[in-house]
Design a protein around this motif. Structure first.
Motif, PDB file in Angstrom:
ATOM      1  N   ARG A   9       0.827  -1.209   0.000  1.00 40.08           N
ATOM      2  CA  ARG A   9       0.000   0.000   0.000  1.00 40.08           C
ATOM      3  C   ARG A   9       0.859   1.257   0.000  1.00 40.08           C
ATOM      4  O   ARG A   9       0.442   2.303  -0.524  1.00 40.08           O
ATOM      5  CB  ARG A   9      -0.953  -0.012   1.197  1.00 40.08           C
ATOM      6  N   LEU A  10       2.077   1.169   0.576  1.00 40.80           N
ATOM      7  CA  LEU A  10       2.970   2.327   0.551  1.00 40.80           C
ATOM      8  C   LEU A  10       3.298   2.757  -0.878  1.00 40.80           C
ATOM      9  O   LEU A  10       3.567   3.937  -1.141  1.00 40.80           O
ATOM     10  CB  LEU A  10       4.280   2.018   1.289  1.00 40.80           C
ATOM     11  N   LEU A  11       3.289   1.806  -1.805  1.00 42.49           N
ATOM     12  CA  LEU A  11       3.580   2.125  -3.207  1.00 42.49           C
ATOM     13  C   LEU A  11       2.553   3.092  -3.786  1.00 42.49           C
ATOM     14  O   LEU A  11       2.823   3.768  -4.779  1.00 42.49           O
ATOM     15  CB  LEU A  11       3.611   0.850  -4.041  1.00 42.49           C
ATOM     16  N   PHE A  12       1.383   3.141  -3.168  1.00 42.26           N
ATOM     17  CA  PHE A  12       0.315   3.998  -3.672  1.00 42.26           C
ATOM     18  C   PHE A  12       0.007   5.148  -2.717  1.00 42.26           C
ATOM     19  O   PHE A  12      -1.007   5.816  -2.865  1.00 42.26           O
ATOM     20  CB  PHE A  12      -0.933   3.151  -3.947  1.00 42.26           C
ATOM     21  N   ASN A  13       0.885   5.361  -1.738  1.00 40.91           N
ATOM     22  CA  ASN A  13       0.813   6.577  -0.914  1.00 40.91           C
ATOM     23  C   ASN A  13       1.352   7.774  -1.670  1.00 40.91           C
ATOM     24  O   ASN A  13       0.942   8.916  -1.435  1.00 40.91           O
ATOM     25  CB  ASN A  13       1.642   6.425   0.361  1.00 40.91           C
ATOM     26  N   THR A  14       2.317   7.509  -2.559  1.00 39.83           N
ATOM     27  CA  THR A  14       3.034   8.617  -3.188  1.00 39.83           C
ATOM     28  C   THR A  14       2.432   8.995  -4.537  1.00 39.83           C
ATOM     29  O   THR A  14       1.766   8.196  -5.203  1.00 39.83           O
ATOM     30  CB  THR A  14       4.519   8.277  -3.390  1.00 39.83           C
ATOM     31  N   VAL A  15       2.715  10.231  -4.916  1.00 32.88           N
ATOM     32  CA  VAL A  15       2.324  10.785  -6.213  1.00 32.88           C
ATOM     33  C   VAL A  15       3.564  11.441  -6.796  1.00 32.88           C
ATOM     34  O   VAL A  15       4.258  12.195  -6.110  1.00 32.88           O
ATOM     35  CB  VAL A  15       1.203  11.836  -6.048  1.00 32.88           C
ATOM     36  N   ARG A  16       3.856  11.137  -8.046  1.00 37.07           N
ATOM     37  CA  ARG A  16       5.001  11.781  -8.705  1.00 37.07           C
ATOM     38  C   ARG A  16       4.609  13.194  -9.129  1.00 37.07           C
ATOM     39  O   ARG A  16       3.517  13.418  -9.676  1.00 37.07           O
ATOM     40  CB  ARG A  16       5.439  10.956  -9.916  1.00 37.07           C
ATOM     41  N   VAL A  17       5.507  14.141  -8.890  1.00 39.88           N
ATOM     42  CA  VAL A  17       5.293  15.535  -9.265  1.00 39.88           C
ATOM     43  C   VAL A  17       6.280  15.888 -10.369  1.00 39.88           C
ATOM     44  O   VAL A  17       7.497  15.821 -10.163  1.00 39.88           O
ATOM     45  CB  VAL A  17       5.506  16.478  -8.066  1.00 39.88           C
ATOM     46  N   ASP A  18       5.781  16.214 -11.543  1.00 39.49           N
ATOM     47  CA  ASP A  18       6.619  16.661 -12.655  1.00 39.49           C
ATOM     48  C   ASP A  18       6.405  18.158 -12.838  1.00 39.49           C
ATOM     49  O   ASP A  18       5.252  18.609 -12.958  1.00 39.49           O
ATOM     50  CB  ASP A  18       6.277  15.913 -13.943  1.00 39.49           C
ATOM     51  N   TYR A 147      10.943   9.221  -5.640  1.00 44.18           N
ATOM     52  CA  TYR A 147      11.453   9.169  -7.007  1.00 44.18           C
ATOM     53  C   TYR A 147      12.855   9.778  -7.037  1.00 44.18           C
ATOM     54  O   TYR A 147      13.065  10.864  -7.597  1.00 44.18           O
ATOM     55  CB  TYR A 147      10.494   9.910  -7.937  1.00 44.18           C
ATOM     56  N   PRO A 148      13.852   9.103  -6.441  1.00 47.59           N
ATOM     57  CA  PRO A 148      15.204   9.667  -6.365  1.00 47.59           C
ATOM     58  C   PRO A 148      15.816   9.864  -7.745  1.00 47.59           C
ATOM     59  O   PRO A 148      15.797   8.949  -8.574  1.00 47.59           O
ATOM     60  CB  PRO A 148      15.980   8.612  -5.553  1.00 47.59           C
ATOM     61  N   SER A 149      16.336  11.061  -7.978  1.00 47.06           N
ATOM     62  CA  SER A 149      16.910  11.409  -9.290  1.00 47.06           C
ATOM     63  C   SER A 149      15.931  11.153 -10.430  1.00 47.06           C
ATOM     64  O   SER A 149      16.322  10.890 -11.564  1.00 47.06           O
ATOM     65  CB  SER A 149      18.213  10.635  -9.526  1.00 47.06           C
ATOM     66  N   GLY A 150      14.639  11.228 -10.120  1.00 49.00           N
ATOM     67  CA  GLY A 150      13.618  10.996 -11.139  1.00 49.00           C
ATOM     68  C   GLY A 150      13.424   9.541 -11.504  1.00 49.00           C
ATOM     69  O   GLY A 150      12.639   9.219 -12.402  1.00 49.00           O
ATOM     70  N   ILE A 151      14.119   8.620 -10.803  1.00 50.94           N
ATOM     71  CA  ILE A 151      14.048   7.193 -11.133  1.00 50.94           C
ATOM     72  C   ILE A 151      12.738   6.603 -10.615  1.00 50.94           C
ATOM     73  O   ILE A 151      12.341   6.831  -9.475  1.00 50.94           O
ATOM     74  CB  ILE A 151      15.242   6.434 -10.530  1.00 50.94           C
ATOM     75  N   TRP A 152      12.073   5.853 -11.479  1.00 49.31           N
ATOM     76  CA  TRP A 152      10.890   5.092 -11.091  1.00 49.31           C
ATOM     77  C   TRP A 152      10.655   4.029 -12.134  1.00 49.31           C
ATOM     78  O   TRP A 152      11.317   4.007 -13.180  1.00 49.31           O
ATOM     79  CB  TRP A 152       9.680   6.013 -10.922  1.00 49.31           C
ATOM     80  N   ASN A 156       5.295   0.451 -14.906  1.00 54.02           N
ATOM     81  CA  ASN A 156       4.298   0.060 -13.903  1.00 54.02           C
ATOM     82  C   ASN A 156       3.893   1.204 -12.978  1.00 54.02           C
ATOM     83  O   ASN A 156       3.043   1.029 -12.106  1.00 54.02           O
ATOM     84  CB  ASN A 156       4.837  -1.103 -13.076  1.00 54.02           C
ATOM     85  N   LEU A 157       4.542   2.369 -13.154  1.00 52.33           N
ATOM     86  CA  LEU A 157       4.241   3.574 -12.363  1.00 52.33           C
ATOM     87  C   LEU A 157       4.545   3.387 -10.883  1.00 52.33           C
ATOM     88  O   LEU A 157       3.844   3.942 -10.029  1.00 52.33           O
ATOM     89  CB  LEU A 157       2.778   4.005 -12.551  1.00 52.33           C
ATOM     90  N   MET A 158       5.595   2.653 -10.579  1.00 53.57           N
ATOM     91  CA  MET A 158       5.932   2.375  -9.189  1.00 53.57           C
ATOM     92  C   MET A 158       7.054   3.286  -8.695  1.00 53.57           C
ATOM     93  O   MET A 158       8.051   3.500  -9.396  1.00 53.57           O
ATOM     94  CB  MET A 158       6.391   0.917  -9.020  1.00 53.57           C
ATOM     95  N   PRO A 159       6.926   3.821  -7.477  1.00 56.00           N
ATOM     96  CA  PRO A 159       8.021   4.576  -6.869  1.00 56.00           C
ATOM     97  C   PRO A 159       9.114   3.641  -6.380  1.00 56.00           C
ATOM     98  O   PRO A 159       8.989   2.407  -6.488  1.00 56.00           O
ATOM     99  CB  PRO A 159       7.341   5.300  -5.706  1.00 56.00           C
ATOM    100  N   ILE A 160      10.156   4.225  -5.815  1.00 55.48           N
ATOM    101  CA  ILE A 160      11.290   3.464  -5.305  1.00 55.48           C
ATOM    102  C   ILE A 160      11.226   3.436  -3.782  1.00 55.48           C
ATOM    103  O   ILE A 160      11.098   4.480  -3.134  1.00 55.48           O
ATOM    104  CB  ILE A 160      12.628   4.101  -5.757  1.00 55.48           C
ATOM    105  N   LEU A 161      11.317   2.239  -3.215  1.00 56.96           N
ATOM    106  CA  LEU A 161      11.359   2.058  -1.756  1.00 56.96           C
ATOM    107  C   LEU A 161      12.817   2.038  -1.314  1.00 56.96           C
ATOM    108  O   LEU A 161      13.629   1.314  -1.882  1.00 56.96           O
ATOM    109  CB  LEU A 161      10.691   0.743  -1.354  1.00 56.96           C
TER     110      LEU A 161
END
Length: 275
Positions: A9-18, A147-152, A156-161
């Motif tokens: 569920r933590l994977l869907f706590n975040t939102v990428r901001v561009d 999204y460290p250094s923009g990496i994701w 699959n639209l997944m952030p980085i843990l």
């Protein structure tokens, strides 16, 4: 993938901001969703750093779509916000690097386009507060998402843990402010990442051995070693370079604004804008 665990569920706590800045440069950062109870009504908000939304020409928030209550993994929806910088409510104390925007109008805008958004909010009632922090040791493991250094995983639209440890005790306010340090690799794009700490075993009682992660704060700055060998904190830049700090190198110490300040800005918004 079934979303059947707290970590998933933590994977869907975040939102990428561009974002695109006033100077024409582009960057990315992290925001996250908090569900906040105010006057018996739970209201969802998006939280990030103030420095990530100021001086922004254009900005968009990237979500995963959902159908029948389940995520459509890889189905992207970007919600572009007109006058991006003006949309955010900032912390009443200008020294606190936080900004929020209510999620409900954004969900309504998505629905108007035939899209439902899949996300999980952090329950603000599970935030670490000062009495809780006395129960933690000086060194604790932390988990942060972004999204460290923009990496994701853009397919699959997944952030980085990522993991790290506290570098100063949670029970103390670093340099007298509602902040603490983490020993972790904080990079451009990590700005706005939520930070979690696992409850000590003595908190769990009869609950399963799987730790419950408590929301502890927000990544806001990273420490740099300058050419003069002086160590200084600076806001985590949204751009993928650290050119704003000439001749500097990061030293893997991140500054985290405590969850207490997030509760303050949520309460300030609700007191001003809700009945």
């Amino acid at each position: 993938m079934e979303i059947d665990s707290p970590i998933k569920r933590l994977l869907f706590n975040t939102v990428r901001v561009d974002i695109e800045l006033d100077d024409g440069s582009s960057g990315s950062g992290t925001a996250f969703i908090v569900d906040h109870l105010h006057r018996n009504v739970v209201r969802p908000f998006i939280v990030t750093n103030r420095h990530l939304v100021e001086n922004v020409r254009r900005g968009g928030l990237v979500f995963t779509q959902k159908r029948d209550g389940k995520p459509l993994i890889g189905q992207r929806f970007q919600l572009d916000i007109e006058d991006f910088a003006a949309a955010w409510f900032v912390h009443p104390d200008p020294a606190v690097d936080l900004a929020i925007v209510p999620l409900a109008p954004l969900e309504a805008a998505a629905r108007a386009q035939g899209v439902a958004l899949y996300c999980h909010g952090i329950d603000s009632r599970l935030s670490l507060t000062e009495p809780d922090m006395d129960q933690f040791d000086a060194l604790e493991e932390v988990l942060f998402v972004g999204y460290p250094s923009g990496i994701w995983d853009h397919v699959n639209l997944m952030p980085i843990l990522r993991r790290g440890t506290t570098a100063t005790p949670l029970a103390l306010n670093f340099e007298g402010r509602d902040e603490f340090l983490i020993d972790a690799a904080v990079f451009p794009g990590s700005s706005g990442s939520p930070v979690f700490v696992a409850e000590p075993e003595k908190f769990r009682g009869l609950r399963p051995a799987t730790p419950r992660y408590r929301f502890a704060g927000v990544v806001a700055a990273v420490f740099f070693r300058e050419e003069t060998n002086q160590i200084v904190p600076a806001p985590v830049p949204a751009a993928a370079t650290v050119a704003t700090v000439t001749g500097a190198e990061m030293v893997d110490l991140g500054l985290v604004i405590k969850a207490k300040a997030v509760l303050e800005i949520l309460d300030a918004y609700c007191a001003r804008w809700t009945a």
